[in-house]
Structure formats: structure tokens, C-alpha cells
Design a protein around this motif. Structure first.
Motif, short mmCIF file in Angstrom:
data_model
loop_
_atom_site.label_atom_id
_atom_site.label_comp_id
_atom_site.label_asym_id
_atom_site.label_seq_id
_atom_site.Cartn_x
_atom_site.Cartn_y
_atom_site.Cartn_z
N LYS C 43 0.83 -1.20 0.00
CA LYS C 43 0.00 0.00 0.00
C LYS C 43 0.88 1.26 0.00
O LYS C 43 0.60 2.21 -0.72
N GLU C 44 1.92 1.24 0.80
CA GLU C 44 2.81 2.41 0.85
C GLU C 44 3.58 2.57 -0.46
O GLU C 44 3.96 3.67 -0.84
N ASP C 45 3.85 1.42 -1.12
CA ASP C 45 4.57 1.42 -2.39
C ASP C 45 5.82 2.29 -2.33
O ASP C 45 5.97 3.24 -3.11
N PRO C 46 6.75 1.98 -1.42
CA PRO C 46 7.92 2.85 -1.24
C PRO C 46 8.79 2.94 -2.49
O PRO C 46 9.48 3.93 -2.69
N PHE C 47 8.73 1.93 -3.36
CA PHE C 47 9.57 1.94 -4.56
C PHE C 47 9.23 3.15 -5.44
O PHE C 47 10.13 3.84 -5.92
N THR C 48 7.95 3.43 -5.61
CA THR C 48 7.58 4.57 -6.45
C THR C 48 7.23 5.81 -5.64
O THR C 48 7.39 6.92 -6.12
N LYS C 49 6.75 5.62 -4.39
CA LYS C 49 6.23 6.78 -3.67
C LYS C 49 7.10 7.30 -2.55
O LYS C 49 6.89 8.42 -2.08
N ARG C 50 8.05 6.50 -2.08
CA ARG C 50 8.87 6.99 -0.97
C ARG C 50 10.36 6.93 -1.29
O ARG C 50 10.82 7.76 -2.07
N ASN C 51 11.07 5.96 -0.78
CA ASN C 51 12.53 6.06 -0.94
C ASN C 51 13.14 5.01 -1.87
O ASN C 51 14.33 4.77 -1.84
N GLY C 52 12.31 4.40 -2.69
CA GLY C 52 12.86 3.46 -3.67
C GLY C 52 13.08 2.05 -3.15
O GLY C 52 13.67 1.22 -3.83
N MET C 53 12.60 1.77 -1.95
CA MET C 53 12.74 0.41 -1.40
C MET C 53 11.98 -0.59 -2.29
O MET C 53 10.84 -0.35 -2.66
N VAL C 54 12.65 -1.69 -2.60
CA VAL C 54 12.03 -2.73 -3.42
C VAL C 54 11.10 -3.57 -2.55
O VAL C 54 11.47 -3.97 -1.45
N VAL C 55 9.88 -3.81 -3.01
CA VAL C 55 8.95 -4.70 -2.32
C VAL C 55 8.47 -5.72 -3.34
O VAL C 55 7.96 -5.36 -4.39
N LEU C 56 8.68 -6.98 -3.05
CA LEU C 56 8.30 -8.00 -4.02
C LEU C 56 7.61 -9.18 -3.33
O LEU C 56 8.12 -9.72 -2.35
N GLN C 57 6.44 -9.53 -3.86
CA GLN C 57 5.77 -10.75 -3.39
C GLN C 57 6.34 -11.91 -4.20
O GLN C 57 6.12 -12.00 -5.41
N ALA C 58 7.06 -12.78 -3.51
CA ALA C 58 7.68 -13.92 -4.18
C ALA C 58 6.64 -15.02 -4.41
O ALA C 58 5.51 -14.92 -3.95
N GLU C 59 7.04 -16.08 -5.11
CA GLU C 59 6.11 -17.18 -5.37
C GLU C 59 6.07 -18.17 -4.22
O GLU C 59 5.20 -19.03 -4.18
N SER C 60 6.99 -18.03 -3.29
CA SER C 60 6.98 -18.92 -2.13
C SER C 60 7.93 -18.36 -1.09
O SER C 60 8.73 -17.48 -1.38
N GLU C 61 7.88 -18.90 0.11
CA GLU C 61 8.79 -18.47 1.17
C GLU C 61 10.23 -18.81 0.81
O GLU C 61 11.16 -18.08 1.14
N ILE C 62 10.39 -19.95 0.14
CA ILE C 62 11.75 -20.38 -0.23
C ILE C 62 12.33 -19.39 -1.24
O ILE C 62 13.48 -18.97 -1.13
N ALA C 63 11.51 -19.02 -2.20
CA ALA C 63 11.97 -18.03 -3.19
C ALA C 63 12.34 -16.74 -2.48
O ALA C 63 13.36 -16.12 -2.80
N ALA C 64 11.53 -16.33 -1.50
CA ALA C 64 11.77 -15.06 -0.82
C ALA C 64 13.10 -15.06 -0.08
O ALA C 64 13.88 -14.11 -0.19
N ILE C 65 13.43 -16.14 0.63
CA ILE C 65 14.69 -16.15 1.38
C ILE C 65 15.87 -16.20 0.40
O ILE C 65 16.92 -15.61 0.67
N ASN C 66 15.70 -16.86 -0.74
CA ASN C 66 16.78 -16.88 -1.71
C ASN C 66 16.98 -15.52 -2.37
O ASN C 66 18.09 -15.14 -2.73
#
Lengths: 183, 168, 355
Positions: C43-66
Motif C-alpha cells: 500500500k505504501e509502495d515505497p519503490f515509487t512513492k517513498r525512498n525506492g525500497m524494493v517490495v516483491l511478493q515472491a512465489e513462495s517463502e523459499i523463493a523469498a529467502i533466496n
């Protein structure tokens, strides 16, 4: 002192948001606040309850078995929680949908006919804020002006035009609360 | 389970999370091995049970709690149509996409489900039935509107019908 | 009212803290009761609206930790969050991060288990958090917040420690703290820091040696040396980073040891006991690894008994027993599977066990 309050009713009655408005108002007034919802499968249509703690001291446990004040909004909650009011505490209820009424003599009991009144005003959405008006009339832990500010904080912007109506409902709640039994 | 109890009917009932996200690898390899089971895949374009988050099947521009401004293809990827992917695998025997939003569609879907179990009985291999569905609470629409939205948008991305039929 | 004071859910506080602290990337996957973290970030979408922080929903928890492994290897501040079953999935990745000495922050908003379990709060992931979780001889620094404010503060503290020691760090929260709302005093938003650590892989330049990020050392001697390096680091962390809080311990004859939401419950128990003239105190470990064993030993001189209050079958109680070498009675009380014991219930059990 910290006031430990439980609000219990059906999911969809605005139980959680009623607690949230109260917590926001308390915070605006510079108090310590904690809002702890019951969450999980029971939220979907079943019973919902929320603990709100407001006061001047550091808040310890948000998990409690007994409370200073309980707001009862359905029969299941009455059965489950009437005994959880501490001796000398307060119980508020709306009799709508209740098959039995609270019977304890060692606590103060107040009735807020908010469902009937909000139905009369053809707007059941203001039911919870009316309950809040009645509650704060007898338990003045936060100032009314902070309730209004709390509404601005807790409602999405598109709903801000509803705030005057909500404040009217809040005042009505304060007027319709009946003392059943006071100690 | 099928390997250790081959005489039993086996089916899985899966959503877009376990089938097309976390379990993509398992889904593809189960299909590729041609396990003699039936897979029923309920696709409503969203993670309904956990509160309406974006799924791999979420449509472009579609809003969810983790894509509140709509799915952005540049940063969130494209809708994943696993059904078409697994239809290309040698191990799948019957692949179809159905829906249950009208009585006629319910009848068709019933036939497809029946066929999936008949295939299993005849040791034909893996049957895969996708059922395009709605999620009115996740989509934040009344049920009737959700069905209409599904017809207009979901079926365009996920067209109904048989995708791989057994060679008669 | 100061705009930096907000009423927030514990989960939201973590997400806002990540943005304000200048975290570079968050990779996650929804799971109850922590989905508000990724939802808030979306909702905050910092990548476009705040400080450029990347937010990504991965396809799984394993993908996210990798993904965290990748971003951390580039020297970036990367974090992920999940709840118990999802954290179990991440364990291979956590072991790799520890082996490759990569800093990151992982949040576990614990729910009842084992297995898929329940979505209600629990503290049954203590062993997994402090004893390893993944394979190999490694530790993570484990921070246990007990207020929404700490949920916020520990993101910054977590990254500071993770980078100081080049180690994955875990914030061990639970469903109750994640879901409850309290007042939070927010820090000023920091810009993201583009400093590149000298160990990061960002493309070799002619003036330096090639950097390697790996947890693979096929030569056993090299692997043993890597282990020695890690152990040296863990010793240093044990010496410098133990954190805890004491509550009414000065004259205590009995002590509760509790962390997270159980510490909040136990504070109420201590208050009740004190009102009845019982000299009860509480020690709240803030770092679960390293564990405040030394302080427990000191306190045990004045104590007649210790009660560990945890929402588990009794896990931290083992570390307490080890610390005091069973010289005084150490008991456990806790509920399991998502049930939270009330202060009344804990107090009754304390009396039964000790008085």
C-alpha cells in the motif's frame, strides 16, 4: 489507573472498529493505549471481541481474564463474559437479540438501546458509535473531542463526510444510556 | 498416496497458491510423471482464504491486498496459466477448464469431473480440471456482480473448454 | 498531535520501520498472522512513492529467502518476514546466509504448530530460532520484541547488528504482538544508504581482489576454518550483545523468565503478586540468542525458584536450567497450540508450583 475494557459481540457489528476509535481517542488524549483483537476463524460471522486498555500507566498484559468494564452485544457474549466483570466494575449491554439479561448485583449495569435507536434512524452503521457514546457517558475515560479526532484517524478519507452523523450518534448514545443498577 | 494405494481413487483439490505458486514444481513434475490421479484446480485469481492477497493468477490491473493499485506487469509479473503449461507435458492425459456459475456450466463441469475419475479407473494417467471461480469477498463485489466480472474478465484470460483431450 | 506518534498494529510497525530505516528490499509471501507486513508495504509502495525500497511478493517463502540471499550478497539491506510454517521453509536459506556470512533481517510472527497448525499466537519456535533451525553449526542473533514500539525499533537495531557481525538476524515476534495495536513513536525517515560494503558482489573493478559469496567449501580444512571464524564471531556476539530487561528483581525471592507477549502477561502477574506481598520479579530476555545466562546466575543467588512462562511445551526453560545449573528449582508454565495463558492463570499456577 488503567481501565481494562472488553467489547464483545458478533463479527460485523463493528466491535473491532469501536475499540479502535476508543484507542485512537485515548492516544490523542496522550494516554497509553492497547487494542488487542480476537482474530481467526471466529471472525468470519461468529463472535468477535476486542480488549482495549487505556490509562496513564505502562500497559502490561493485553491478555486478560477479568475486566473493569465489559460491553456486551450478543447473547453468547453475555453468557461467556458476564462473570468476567470485576466486582465493582461496569457492564454495558444492548438488549437487542438478548434472551436473558445480566443479573449480577456486585457490578453496575447499564443498558444502551443502540440497535433500536439506530434502526429508528435507519442507519445501523452508527450503532457502534452510539454504544460508544453511552459507554463514555458512564465511563468518562476519554474526552468527546478526541473521539471526533479518533474518527478522523481511524476512518478512511472517503468516509470522513460521515463523521458529523457519527458524532450525532455518539451524543444520542450518551442520552439514551439507562442505568439498570448502580453500585 | 496413489503409488502406495494404487487401487484407491485419488484427487487433489487445490487453489492458486499451492498449485501455481508454492507448489509449482510439484504440480509440474506430478503431471510430467503422469501420476494416475485427478487434480482439481480452483482458480479465483486471488488468495481468498488468507485475506485477498495477489495470486499468480491475478489478472493485470486487478486489485488485491498486496497489489492495492492493481497488478503491475512490470514489477509483479504476468498471470500464470499453469493449465496451458501442463497440457504440453507428455504425462497429462486430459486437461480442461470449466466453471460453475450457471446450471449449464455446472452440468459441463460435472461431466469433466466424472471423466477425470473414469480416466483414473481406466489407468489412463493424469486428469487436470481447472474450475474458474469467483471470490466475492476478496474481489470486494456482491456475488452477482462477481459472477459478471468473472465472465467478462476471468474467462478472457482463462477461456473455458477442453485444452487436451484423450486420443479416442 | 505529533505526526510521528501513531497507533499501529505490530505488523504495520515492522513495515513502516523498514521504510524509515532505509531498508533496500523486502521479499515476502503472505501468511497469516503477518500478512499485514507485505500488505502495508504494498500500500505504501515505497519503490515509487517513498525512498525506492524494493517490495516483491515472491512465489513462495523459499523463493523469498533466496532473493534475500541475492540482495544481501550485493551488500544491500534485505529483509523477509513470515510465520512459523513459512519460516520452516526458509531454513535452508538461513543456513546458507549464516554460512556465507550475509547480513539480513528475518521476522517470524509465530503461530501455533507443529505442521500447518493454527493462526493463533504461539512461542513454540524458540528451539528453531536459537538452536539453529537449519543445518550446520550456526547461530542467528534473535531479538524478541514485547511491545509494538519494539517491533518498530528492532528493525533498525536488527540491521545494525546484522551488518556489524555479517550475520542473519531474527526478530521473533508472535501473532498477538503482530495483531495488537499500540502507540508507536516513529523515527525520522532515513534515506537509503548507498555505501557498498567491501565484501559485497557488485562487479569486480581492477583495483581489488574478486569477492566471493559462498557457503560451499569442499575442502574440509577450509570448511573447518570457516567454522572457526563463525565461532569466533559468535563468541564476540555473546560478549557484546546480550540484552535483557528486569522488572522488580531487586528484592525478588521468585523470578519469572518470559519473553515477548508472555513477558507482558507476566508483568501483570508480578504486579498481582506484589499486591499480595509476594516478592516476585521478572527477567525478560530481549536477545534470546545470545541468552542472558550470566545475569540469571547472579540473580539465582537471591532466588528460591524460577518460573518460565512460554506459549510452548517448555523450550526456553531448558536454557534457564542450563544457566543456573539446576541449583534452584526451575519450572515451566505455558499453553500450546495458539492458546494464551491469562495473568490469572499464570499466577494460580505459580502459587501451586512454588508456594
Amino acid at each position: 489507573m488503567n481501565e481494562e475494557i472488553l467489547i464483545a459481540g458478533f463479527g460485523g457489528q463493528g466491535v473491532l472498529s469501536m475499540g479502535k476509535i476508543l484507542a485512537y481517542a485515548g492516544m490523542m488524549q496522550g494516554k497509553e493505549v492497547c487494542w488487542m483483537p480476537s482474530y481467526g476463524p471466529e471472525m468470519r460471522g461468529g463472535t468477535a471481541n476486542v480488549t482495549v486498555i487505556i490509562g496513564d500507566k505502562t500497559i502490561y498484559s493485553p491478555i486478560l481474564q477479568t475486566f473493569d468494564t465489559i460491553v456486551i452485544l450478543n447473547q453468547q457474549s453475555l453468557i461467556k463474559f458476564e462473570s468476567a466483570v470485576r466486582t465493582g466494575g461496569k457492564l454495558f449491554y444492548d438488549s437487542n437479540g438478548l434472551k436473558t439479561l445480566p443479573t449480577r448485583k456486585d457490578i453496575s449495569i447499564y443498558h444502551i438501546p443502540a440497535t433500536a435507536k439506530s434502526a429508528e434512524m435507519q442507519n445501523l452503521k452508527i450503532f457502534n458509535i452510539m454504544m460508544l457514546g453511552g459507554l463514555l457517558e458512564k465511563l468518562p475515560i476519554v474526552n468527546k473531542k478526541f473521539i471526533e479526532q479518533g474518527l478522523y484517524k481511524s476512518l478512511p478519507e472517503r468516509a470522513h463526510n460521515m463523521i458529523p452523523l457519527n458524532m450525532e450518534a455518539f451524543s444520542i448514545g450518551a442520552n439514551i444510556v439507562e442505568t439498570i443498577h448502580e453500585i | 498416496m496413489k503409488r502406495v494405494l494404487p487401487e484407491k481413487y485419488m484427487f487433489s483439490y487445490q487453489g492458486d497458491g499451492d498449485l501455481a505458486a508454492i507448489g509449482t514444481g510439484e504440480t509440474i513434475h506430478t503431471c510430467n510423471r503422469g501420476e494416475n490421479i485427478a487434480i482439481f484446480f480452483i482458480n479465483n485469481g486471488i488468495y481468498g482464504m488468507t485475506g485477498g492477497q495477489m495470486a499468480p493468477t491475478t489478472l493485470p490491473g486487478m486489485k488485491s491486498s498486496t497489489s492495492p493499485y492493481g497488478r503491475n506487469l512490470d514489477t509483479m509479473g504476468h498471470p500464470l496459466s499453469l493449465t496451458e503449461m501442463i497440457a504440453q507435458l507428455h504425462g497429462t492425459y486430459y486437461v480442461t477448464r470449466q466453471s460453475v456459475h450457471t446450471p449449464a456450466n455446472i452440468r459441463k463441469c460435472k461431466q469433466a469431473i466424472k471423466k477425470a475419475f473414469e480416466n483414473q479407473k481406466l489407468q489412463k494417467g493424469l486428469s487436470f480440471v481447472e474450475i474458474v471461480s469467483n471470490c466475492n469477498s476478496g474481489w470486494k463485489m456482491p456475488p452477482v456482480e462477481a459472477n459478471k466480472w468473472m465472465e467478462e474478465h476471468m474467462f478472457a484470460a482463462y477461456p473455458l473448454g477442453d485444452i487436451k483431450l484423450p486420443k479416442e | 498531535m505529533d505526526s510521528n506518534i501513531r497507533l499501529m498494529k505490530g505488523n504495520e510497525a515492522i513495515a513502516e520501520a523498514a521504510i524509515r530505516h532505509g531498508v533496500d528490499a523486502y521479499f515476502g509471501y503472505p501468511i497469516t498472522p503477518q500478512s499485514e507486513i507485505i500488505e502495508y508495504l504494498a500500500k505504501e509502495d515505497p519503490f515509487t512513492k517513498r525512498n525506492g525500497m524494493v517490495v516483491l511478493q515472491a512465489e513462495s517463502e523459499i523463493a523469498a529467502i533466496n532473493m534475500v540471499y541475492g540482495a544481501a550478497g550485493c551488500g544491500k539491506k534485505a529483509m523477509t518476514s513470515s510465520s512459523s510454517p513459512g519460516i520452516s521453509l526458509k531454513q535452508e536459506g538461513v543456513s546458507y546466509l549464516a554460512g556465507a556470512e550475509l547480513p539480513c533481517v528475518i521476522v517470524n510472527v509465530v503461530r501455533g504448530g507443529p505442521g500447518l497448525g493454527t493462526i493463533q499466537p504461539s512461542q513454540a519456535d524458540y528451539f528453531q530460532s536459537v538452536k539453529g533451525g537449519g543445518h550446520g553449526d550456526y547461530h542467528m542473533i534473535v531479538l524478541a520484541p514485547s511491545t509494538v514500539q519494539e517491533q518498530y525499533d528492532f528493525v533498525a537495531l536488527g540491521f545494525d547488528l546484522a551488518f556489524k557481525y555479517r550475520t542473519p538476524l531474527l526478530i521473533l515476534s508472535d501473532g498477538a504482538i503482530g495483531q495488537m495495536m499500540e502507540k508507536v513513536v516513529l523515527s525520522e525517515e532515513k534515506p537509503r544508504d548507498n555505501t557498498v560494503p567491501d565484501w559485497a558482489i557488485v562487479g569486480k573493478t581492477p583495483n581489488r581482489e574478486r569477492n566471493y559469496i559462498t557457503s560451499l567449501f569442499l575442502d574440509a580444512e577450509v570448511q573447518e576454518n570457516q567454522n572457526k571464524r563463525l565461532q569466533k564471531k559468535y563468541t564476540e556476539i555473546r560478549q557484546n550483545e546480550i540484552r535483557f530487561e528486569e522488572f522488580m528483581t531487586h528484592d525478588a525471592e521468585y523470578l519469572i523468565v518470559a519473553y515477548g507477549i508472555s513477558a507482558r502477561i507476566s508483568q501483570k502477574v508480578v504486579e498481582t503478586a506484589r499486591n499480595q506481598g509476594i516478592k516476585l520479579g521478572m527477567l525478560r530476555p530481549i536477545t534470546l540468542w545470545p541468552f542472558p545466562s550470566k545475569r540469571l546466575v547472579e540473580l539465582s543467588q537471591q532466588l528460591q525458584g524460577i518460573l518460565c512462562v512460554e506459549m510452548s511445551a517448555g523450550q526456553m526453560v531448558e536454557d534457564v536450567k542450563l544457566a543456573v545449573e539446576c541449583k534452584i528449582p526451575v519450572k515451566h508454565y505455558g499453553r500450546m497450540g495458539g492458546i494464551i495463558a491469562s495473568p490469572t492463570e499464570v499466577f494460580e499456577n505459580f502459587k501451586t508450583l512454588f508456594l
